[in-house]
Design an enzyme around this catalytic site. Structure first.
Site: not given
Length: 676
Positions: A375, A522, A549, A568
């Site tokens: 991410d 995102g 995802k 996270d």
């Protein structure tokens, strides 16, 4: 200036169901916790019983009436028998139950081998006490049970901590909401009393309690943990909001549109649970070794019994002694602690170096990682919207002055961009005649100068040329504002999510190891590509929703690639659970941490490579220990079966015990040599 860019019934039922699952599913933390306590308690009781057994038991066939240190008294052997019986029934019960379970599942392993070994030691020794010829070895029974209980206790402690992510998810919702009743009066109500269509007020700084549509007010909402968007999102009338997102400085009146299982949060819960339930399990190496050792021991043991009964039917005691010696020598003293000791050592090394192991199976598989999916927001970056670039145009005002003037205006704004700019300034200069330029910025008088902090659109409307350097920053996806002083362009300030200094070295180290790096975020494509180019990431998957995802991870895995996911936020939780290895940033949400297999306590991406290196060395030590723990049987079992009987060499149980003791010491020493 306008800068662009209590639990429901279903939730409580889900929480209750998951809690119940944890109590019954051996893969969950309650199971491991209870078993760890059970093995711990049994170990200490067994150790207490073993001390007198070891002191009073004969260690030599020439001193059958004497215990260790030459101790001898009337009834000594019966006391040893009674203590050994208690120890066998109490300390051996978990292994007997385990053997029954393995037989029912047709998965013969460690529990079966342990049960055969302790049963052989107990019943053969008892038989000698009641008249059978030979030497009892209750001491072997005691040491085997002690070592096995200790090994299982260590293993349970090390593997404890299975995912609690579902409980953490439901805890994120506030328990009450400010509901507007029919008279438009505020009433605090329990969250589970809300229904679709209710109107609720969300005050500044509060979490949004339910999904809905804004019907009054405007604010900036932090959805980074839910969507991966690094910048707080402006919310105006008619726009949707997500439950659990953090409201900014404005008040919002929201009409509830989704509750319970239909809410965004509960959809995440569903995805996490599905991913966890479908995660595959690696076969335990020790159980595999124990299975083959069991097969060999039983085959050779009973085969030798039959062989010697045929060769010398007049001496059944010798045939029985060969059988017992084979089974006793196959006792997995060292095998029982071979893996737990490595587990404990690697867990300690991990915690000392900044990461925690929550799922041993996933950690062991980390040695095979071929791709690391990361991410962006909060993982490779800090997750804070800060200034990344400053440009000065012209020579009339220097950088310090431009920043001071811009900060003087932005101190009056609560916008995230304004906070990023004011963070640069240590000296406060007052601004006068402050006013907003509708849709394009703010302006005011600072030190007698007309200062404007404006968007690119304002420059275009005034036919002011945007410099190429500023255009480059905008093309990178950075939010760029311009400082105009006395109607002349004086500077530009670019803001974005700031990159962690450890991220680039971490990517380089992974690439050196031949591991592909992928960013899954995102955030917008431009922002993601800008960060990827800066860090040297191989592939970028941007503007991906949380539900997508999970699908992206599955697509990578479908190519046969062993995949690790690093994240996270709440939005990362399903992907963390779906990946072969889920790695959470320690500064992230509780949900991400509880879903992950491994946790980077110091939020340092550089520890990803260390995890892989430790996993490889741990696996190597595990294989070495398994050989040391069971390899001696290659020689010992044939000798115990009487292979060299006619050469005058018969291996006794006592000598077999020495073999096992040496093997146990070697295994312990080898485990402690494990390094990062």
């Amino acid at each position: 200036m306008i800068h662009t860019s209590s639990k429901s019934e279903e939730t409580m039922k889900m929480e209750h169901k998951h809690t119940k699952d944890m109590e019954t599913n051996p893969g969950h933390s309650v199971h491991h916790s209870n078993h760890a306590i059970m093995f711990r308690n049994k170990f200490f009781v067994a150790l207490f019983l073993s001390i007198p057994i070891l002191i009073l038991s004969p260690m030599d066939s020439n001193m059958l009436d004497m215990g260790l240190f030459g101790i001898s008294f009337v009834g000594q052997k019966w006391l040893v028998f009674i203590l050994s019986t208690i120890l066998f029934l109490y300390g051996g019960k978990p292994f007997l139950d385990g053997m029954i379970s393995e037989i029912r599942k047709k998965q013969i392993g460690m529990m079966t081998l342990i049960t055969i070994a302790i049963s052989t030691a107990y019943f053969y020794s008892s038989g000698i006490l009641f008249g059978l010829k030979g030497m009892p070895f209750f001491w072997e029974l005691a040491t085997l049970i002690d070592v096995m209980l200790l090994g299982h206790w260590i293993e349970m402690r090390a593997t404890m901590g299975a995912s609690k992510s579902l409980e953490e998810l439901v805890k994120l919702l506030p328990t009450t909401a400010h509901k507007l009743d029919q008279n438009n009066q505020l009433v605090d109500v329990e969250l589970n009393s809300l229904v679709i269509g209710d109107k609720i007020l969300v005050k500044p700084g509060e979490k949004i309690p339910a999904d809905g549509i804004v019907i009054d007010g405007h604010s900036y909402v932090n959805e980074s943990a839910l969507t991966g968007e690094s910048k707080p999102v402006q919310k105006n009338i008619g726009q949707s909001v997500i439950g659990v997102a953090l409201n900014g400085s404005g008040s919002l009146t929201i009409q509830v549109t989704k509750i319970g299982e239909d809410s965004f949060l509960n959809q995440i819960i569903k995805l996490v649970k599905e991913a966890q339930d479908s995660k595959s399990k690696l076969q335990n190496l020790a159980n595999k070794a124990a299975f083959w050792l069991t097969v060999v021991a039983l085959t050779v043991g009973f085969g030798s019994f039959v062989f010697w009964m045929i060769i010398d039917p007049s001496n059944p005691n010798f045939a029985l002694e060969r059988l017992v010696t084979v089974l006793v020598i196959a006792c997995p003293h060292a095998l029982g602690i071979a893996i737990p000791l490595v587990v404990a050592r690697s867990t300690t090394l991990a915690s000392m170096n900044g990461f925690l192991i929550r799922n041993r199976i996933a950690f062991e598989q980390a040695r095979n990682i071929q791709a690391v999916v990361m991410d962006k927001t909060g993982t490779l970056t800090f997750g804070n919207f800060g200034v990344t670039d400053k440009l000065i145009f012209g020579q009339e005002f220097d950088e310090k002055t431009v920043i001071q003037y811009a900060a003087a205006l932005e101190t009056k704004s609560e916008h995230p961009i304004a906070k990023g700019i004011t963070a640069l300034n240590t000296q406060t200069i007052p601004a006068e005649n402050f006013e907003a330029i509708t849709g394009q910025g703010v302006q005011g008088k600072v030190s007698g100068n007309l200062v404007q902090v404006v968007s690119p659109g304002y420059l275009i409307s005034k036919n002011i040329l945007i410099p190429e350097a500023a255009k480059n920053l905008m093309e990178q996806g950075k939010t760029t504002v311009f400082v105009v002083i006395n109607n002349s362009l004086a500077g530009a300030i670019a803001l974005a999510d700031t990159v962690r200094p450890e991220s680039k070295p971490a990517i380089l180290e992974l690439k050196k190891m031949g591991i592909k790096t992928i960013m899954l975020t995102g955030d917008s494509l431009k922002v993601a590509q800008s960060v990827a180019v800066e860090l040297g990431i191989d592939e970028v998957l941007a503007e991906v929703l949380p539900s997508q995802k999970t699908q992206k991870i599955k697509e990578i895995q479908a190519k046969g690639v062993v995949t690790a996911m690093v994240g996270d936020g709440i939005n990362d939780a399903p992907a963390l659970a779906t990946a072969d290895i889920g790695i959470a940033i320690g500064a992230g949400t509780d949900v991400a941490i509880e879903t992950a297999d491994l946790i980077l306590v110091k939020s340092n991406p550089g520890h990803i490579a260390q995890i892989i290196k430790l996993a490889k060395s741990t696996y190597s030590k595990t294989i070495q220990n398994l050989w040391w723990a069971s390899g001696y049987n290659i020689v010992a079992i044939p000798l115990a079966a009487g292979l060299l009987h006619y050469q005058g060499l018969d291996l006794s149980p006592a000598v077999g015990g020495i073999f096992m003791a040496i093997s146990t010491v070697i295994v312990s020493f080898n485990a402690n040599k494990l390094q990062m």
